[in-house]
Scaffold this motif. Structure first.
Motif, PDB file in Angstrom:
ATOM      1  N   ILE A  92      36.094  46.992  25.708  1.00 35.17           N
ATOM      2  CA  ILE A  92      36.490  47.760  26.891  1.00 35.17           C
ATOM      3  C   ILE A  92      37.949  48.203  26.743  1.00 35.17           C
ATOM      4  O   ILE A  92      38.852  47.372  26.676  1.00 35.17           O
ATOM      5  CB  ILE A  92      36.303  46.934  28.177  1.00 35.17           C
ATOM      6  N   ARG A  93      38.142  49.518  26.713  1.00 32.37           N
ATOM      7  CA  ARG A  93      39.476  50.117  26.583  1.00 32.37           C
ATOM      8  C   ARG A  93      39.380  51.559  27.082  1.00 32.37           C
ATOM      9  O   ARG A  93      38.274  52.118  27.199  1.00 32.37           O
ATOM     10  CB  ARG A  93      39.951  50.082  25.125  1.00 32.37           C
ATOM     11  N   PRO A  94      40.495  52.194  27.407  1.00 33.51           N
ATOM     12  CA  PRO A  94      40.465  53.570  27.902  1.00 33.51           C
ATOM     13  C   PRO A  94      39.708  54.500  26.952  1.00 33.51           C
ATOM     14  O   PRO A  94      39.866  54.431  25.730  1.00 33.51           O
ATOM     15  CB  PRO A  94      41.943  53.944  27.992  1.00 33.51           C
TER      16      PRO A  94
ATOM     17  N   THR B 220      35.880  53.891  40.385  1.00 32.74           N
ATOM     18  CA  THR B 220      35.842  52.530  40.926  1.00 32.74           C
ATOM     19  C   THR B 220      36.931  51.707  40.253  1.00 32.74           C
ATOM     20  O   THR B 220      37.295  51.964  39.092  1.00 32.74           O
ATOM     21  CB  THR B 220      34.471  51.845  40.702  1.00 32.74           C
ATOM     22  N   GLY B 221      37.473  50.714  40.989  1.00 31.62           N
ATOM     23  CA  GLY B 221      38.528  49.862  40.455  1.00 31.62           C
ATOM     24  C   GLY B 221      38.193  48.395  40.618  1.00 31.62           C
ATOM     25  O   GLY B 221      37.514  47.996  41.577  1.00 31.62           O
ATOM     26  N   TYR B 222      38.670  47.564  39.675  1.00 29.48           N
ATOM     27  CA  TYR B 222      38.346  46.140  39.635  1.00 29.48           C
ATOM     28  C   TYR B 222      39.628  45.363  39.356  1.00 29.48           C
ATOM     29  O   TYR B 222      40.265  45.563  38.310  1.00 29.48           O
ATOM     30  CB  TYR B 222      37.317  45.858  38.533  1.00 29.48           C
ATOM     31  N   GLY B 223      40.012  44.462  40.292  1.00 26.42           N
ATOM     32  CA  GLY B 223      41.271  43.750  40.154  1.00 26.42           C
ATOM     33  C   GLY B 223      41.121  42.249  40.004  1.00 26.42           C
ATOM     34  O   GLY B 223      40.068  41.675  40.277  1.00 26.42           O
ATOM     35  N   HIS B 224      42.245  41.593  39.555  1.00 27.80           N
ATOM     36  CA  HIS B 224      42.346  40.132  39.361  1.00 27.80           C
ATOM     37  C   HIS B 224      41.451  39.626  38.222  1.00 27.80           C
ATOM     38  O   HIS B 224      41.043  38.465  38.212  1.00 27.80           O
ATOM     39  CB  HIS B 224      42.030  39.381  40.663  1.00 27.80           C
ATOM     40  N   ILE B 225      41.138  40.487  37.277  1.00 27.52           N
ATOM     41  CA  ILE B 225      40.253  40.156  36.153  1.00 27.52           C
ATOM     42  C   ILE B 225      40.878  39.053  35.286  1.00 27.52           C
ATOM     43  O   ILE B 225      42.079  39.059  35.017  1.00 27.52           O
ATOM     44  CB  ILE B 225      40.019  41.424  35.297  1.00 27.52           C
ATOM     45  N   SER B 226      40.047  38.130  34.831  1.00 29.49           N
ATOM     46  CA  SER B 226      40.536  37.095  33.906  1.00 29.49           C
ATOM     47  C   SER B 226      40.607  37.654  32.488  1.00 29.49           C
ATOM     48  O   SER B 226      41.562  37.389  31.757  1.00 29.49           O
ATOM     49  CB  SER B 226      39.632  35.861  33.941  1.00 29.49           C
ATOM     50  N   ARG B 227      39.597  38.432  32.091  1.00 36.53           N
ATOM     51  CA  ARG B 227      39.596  39.061  30.765  1.00 36.53           C
ATOM     52  C   ARG B 227      38.609  40.220  30.768  1.00 36.53           C
ATOM     53  O   ARG B 227      37.690  40.283  31.596  1.00 36.53           O
ATOM     54  CB  ARG B 227      39.228  38.063  29.664  1.00 36.53           C
TER      55      ARG B 227
ATOM     56  N   TYR C 118      35.466  40.051  33.505  1.00 27.99           N
ATOM     57  CA  TYR C 118      35.085  38.762  34.075  1.00 27.99           C
ATOM     58  C   TYR C 118      36.046  38.386  35.197  1.00 27.99           C
ATOM     59  O   TYR C 118      37.259  38.648  35.119  1.00 27.99           O
ATOM     60  CB  TYR C 118      35.071  37.688  32.985  1.00 27.99           C
ATOM     61  N   VAL C 119      35.485  37.764  36.231  1.00 31.25           N
ATOM     62  CA  VAL C 119      36.256  37.398  37.422  1.00 31.25           C
ATOM     63  C   VAL C 119      37.389  36.446  37.060  1.00 31.25           C
ATOM     64  O   VAL C 119      37.246  35.573  36.201  1.00 31.25           O
ATOM     65  CB  VAL C 119      35.334  36.752  38.476  1.00 31.25           C
ATOM     66  N   GLY C 120      38.533  36.629  37.732  1.00 32.99           N
ATOM     67  CA  GLY C 120      39.678  35.745  37.516  1.00 32.99           C
ATOM     68  C   GLY C 120      40.556  35.669  38.756  1.00 32.99           C
ATOM     69  O   GLY C 120      40.112  35.995  39.870  1.00 32.99           O
ATOM     70  N   ALA C 121      41.793  35.255  38.558  1.00 34.28           N
ATOM     71  CA  ALA C 121      42.741  35.116  39.672  1.00 34.28           C
ATOM     72  C   ALA C 121      44.120  35.602  39.247  1.00 34.28           C
ATOM     73  O   ALA C 121      45.147  35.061  39.678  1.00 34.28           O
ATOM     74  CB  ALA C 121      42.794  33.667  40.138  1.00 34.28           C
ATOM     75  N   THR C 122      44.164  36.627  38.386  1.00 34.01           N
ATOM     76  CA  THR C 122      45.456  37.152  37.927  1.00 34.01           C
ATOM     77  C   THR C 122      46.102  37.984  39.040  1.00 34.01           C
ATOM     78  O   THR C 122      45.430  38.488  39.931  1.00 34.01           O
ATOM     79  CB  THR C 122      45.262  38.024  36.665  1.00 34.01           C
ATOM     80  N   GLY C 123      47.414  38.130  38.973  1.00 35.05           N
ATOM     81  CA  GLY C 123      48.134  38.885  40.003  1.00 35.05           C
ATOM     82  C   GLY C 123      48.307  38.059  41.270  1.00 35.05           C
ATOM     83  O   GLY C 123      48.352  36.821  41.239  1.00 35.05           O
ATOM     84  N   LEU C 124      48.400  38.731  42.417  1.00 37.99           N
ATOM     85  CA  LEU C 124      48.574  38.046  43.710  1.00 37.99           C
ATOM     86  C   LEU C 124      47.212  37.612  44.232  1.00 37.99           C
ATOM     87  O   LEU C 124      46.518  38.350  44.934  1.00 37.99           O
ATOM     88  CB  LEU C 124      49.260  38.977  44.706  1.00 37.99           C
ATOM     89  N   ALA C 125      46.798  36.410  43.859  1.00 36.90           N
ATOM     90  CA  ALA C 125      45.496  35.877  44.271  1.00 36.90           C
ATOM     91  C   ALA C 125      45.606  34.377  44.503  1.00 36.90           C
ATOM     92  O   ALA C 125      46.302  33.674  43.764  1.00 36.90           O
ATOM     93  CB  ALA C 125      44.445  36.167  43.204  1.00 36.90           C
ATOM     94  N   THR C 126      44.946  33.906  45.544  1.00 35.94           N
ATOM     95  CA  THR C 126      44.961  32.465  45.845  1.00 35.94           C
ATOM     96  C   THR C 126      43.835  31.736  45.142  1.00 35.94           C
ATOM     97  O   THR C 126      43.804  30.509  45.115  1.00 35.94           O
ATOM     98  CB  THR C 126      44.840  32.242  47.360  1.00 35.94           C
ATOM     99  N   GLY C 127      42.891  32.461  44.598  1.00 31.90           N
ATOM    100  CA  GLY C 127      41.759  31.855  43.889  1.00 31.90           C
ATOM    101  C   GLY C 127      40.957  32.927  43.189  1.00 31.90           C
ATOM    102  O   GLY C 127      41.188  34.131  43.371  1.00 31.90           O
TER     103      GLY C 127
END
Length: 465
Positions: free
Chosen positions: A367-369, A355-362, A381-390
């Motif tokens: 959590i590490r490999p 599974t993959g999770y994108g635009h994370i704030s932190r 935690y949810v964020g708006a990093t990368g190509l995100a409008t919100g």
């Protein structure tokens, strides 16, 4: 024989001296009972709950008899920001010297100088009778100093302040808490002795099966079994893990497949139904609690780039900082910055499924490999990093290295126990069933005795703001 003449003073001095001394002693004792500057007498003596109650009752019974004062009332007090302990005691309406005495009695048992705001205690205070002028009288004070320890200061028959310490015995037990829904799930479980931690565990356990706002009704039955540390007076000081939960006929049993030293295990139990089937699927349907789907899998016009291309996941709208949960047990494969995904996390759940999770704030701490994670564990935690409008979570499911639609993907069912594991599970299940068969009526979780004030409180005592 000498003749008695009432007009002549007697020459026998002994009776007169004795009477005078007795009168002075009585006057002195009466003065000590009412004087505001009675001496401080500190006695540290461990007592059991019954002995404490008896001593306090006797002390307060004597105090009740003091002339000019009403019956004592119990007043709860909390220390305000920037306030001293003596200042907090003074707010009960007693004389400054009384407040000074009780703080002096506590000195040595606790740090009476570096007091934190919010510190709580109860004071037994007697008001003056018939509205007579003057300060109220402090009869006693009680404060909890630990999960199973309480300090009390009470005024003795001669007006002195005595300090006593109660250290209750703490034992481990398995608590069976059964009842019916009355109000919210939290209120209902609390009424039968469940702690906030146990309520949280149970609510999370049923969250994917029951909508507590719509599916629960008054009178619905529930049962919880959990370990706890409890004092002699019946107060829970620490709750252990949930061992069994039943709501509306759905029964879940905790079972530790790995054991504390099992391969890859962390000693934490999983929950199974009566037949030994894991109640959770291989992957969670939604890795963000309470989030709404804002974009589905398939072709769409990219909100930032402006042209149509494949959207290879599902977007869940949620505020920045909303916890992201691991969809299943697994090992962190990637935790890094990845192009338009911004901060990216990828978890491997088996040889076939990721599974993959994108635009994370932190990322969550640790959590590490290479780190093992459990299903439902907060990993980011949810964020708006990368190509995100919100702020939102972009969630992907990978099968043999290819992205598939998370909605409707035919992921494996939950674990079904077999062989030796199933035998061990059945033994655990039978043990829980035996506990349930012995009963589990609703009980009230009693608090540590507080100066034995139950017999002294008025129907409605004052509360300090």
């Amino acid at each position: 024989m000498q003749e008695f003449d009432p007009r002549r003073p007697t020459m026998r001095l002994a009776p007169k001296v004795f009477t005078a001394i007795a009168g002075l002693a009585a006057l002195g004792l009466g003065w000590k009972l009412t004087a505001p500057d009675a001496p401080v007498h500190v006695v540290a003596a461990p007592l059991d709950a019954n002995a404490l109650a008896a001593l306090q009752h006797a002390a307060f019974a004597s105090a009740e008899a003091q002339p000019g004062f009403e019956r004592p009332e119990s007043i709860p007090v909390k220390v305000r920001p920037g306030e001293t302990l003596e200042g907090a005691v003074l707010r009960t309406g007693i004389a400054p010297n009384d407040a000074h005495q009780v703080v002096a009695a506590l000195h040595g048992a606790i740090d009476t100088v570096n007091i934190k705001a919010g510190m709580a205690f109860e004071a037994a205070v007697a008001e003056r009778r018939n509205g007579r002028a003057g300060s109220a009288r402090l009869i006693g004070l009680s404060m909890r100093t630990g999960p199973s320890s309480t300090l009390t200061v009470s005024r003795t028959f001669d007006g002195a302040m005595k300090l006593r310490e109660l250290e209750e015995k703490v034992t481990d037990e398995t608590k069976v808490a059964c009842g019916k829904m009355e109000g919210s799930f939290y209120e209902s479980v609390s009424d039968v002795g469940g702690t906030p931690a146990i309520v949280s565990q149970a609510a999370q356990l049923f969250s994917h099966k029951i909508d507590f706002s719509r599916d629960i009704h008054e009178g619905d039955k529930f049962c919880l079994v959990f370990g706890r540390k409890v004092t002699e007076s019946g107060r829970t000081v620490e709750a252990g893990d949930l061992e069994y939960a039943e709501v509306k006929g759905q029964k879940f049993y905790a079972f530790d497949r790995d054991g504390p030293n099992g391969a890859g295990g962390d000693g934490k139990p999983q929950f199974f139904d009566e037949l030994g089937k894991n109640i959770k699927g291989f992957l969670l349907r939604t890795p963000v609690d309470g989030a709404r789907i804002t974009s589905t899998f398939g072709q769409r016009k990219h909100p930032v780039l402006g042209y149509t291309r494949a959207h290879q996941g599902v977007d869940f709208g949620a505020g920045t900082g909303t916890p992201i949960l691991a969809a299943g047990d697994g090992v962190v494969l990637e935790a890094r910055r990845w192009s338009g995904y911004g901060n990216w996390l990828r978890i491997r759940h088996s040889a076939q499924w990721d599974t993959g999770y994108g635009h994370i704030s932190r990322y969550a701490p640790g959590i590490r490999p290479g780190v093992h994670v459990r299903q439902g564990q907060v990993v980011a935690y949810v964020g708006a990093t990368g190509l995100a409008t919100g702020p939102h979570l972009h969630y992907e499911v990978w099968l043999n290295g290819t992205r598939v639609n998370p909605i409707g993907a035919k992921v494996p069912q939950g674990t079904i126990l077999a062989g030796g594991e199933l035998s061990r599970f059945k033994a655990q299940r039978n043990h829980i069933d035996a506990l349930l068969a012995q009963g589990g009526d609703a009980v009230e979780d009693k608090a540590t005795p507080k100066l034995a004030l139950a017999s002294l409180d008025k129907a409605k005592g004052p509360t300090l703001r």
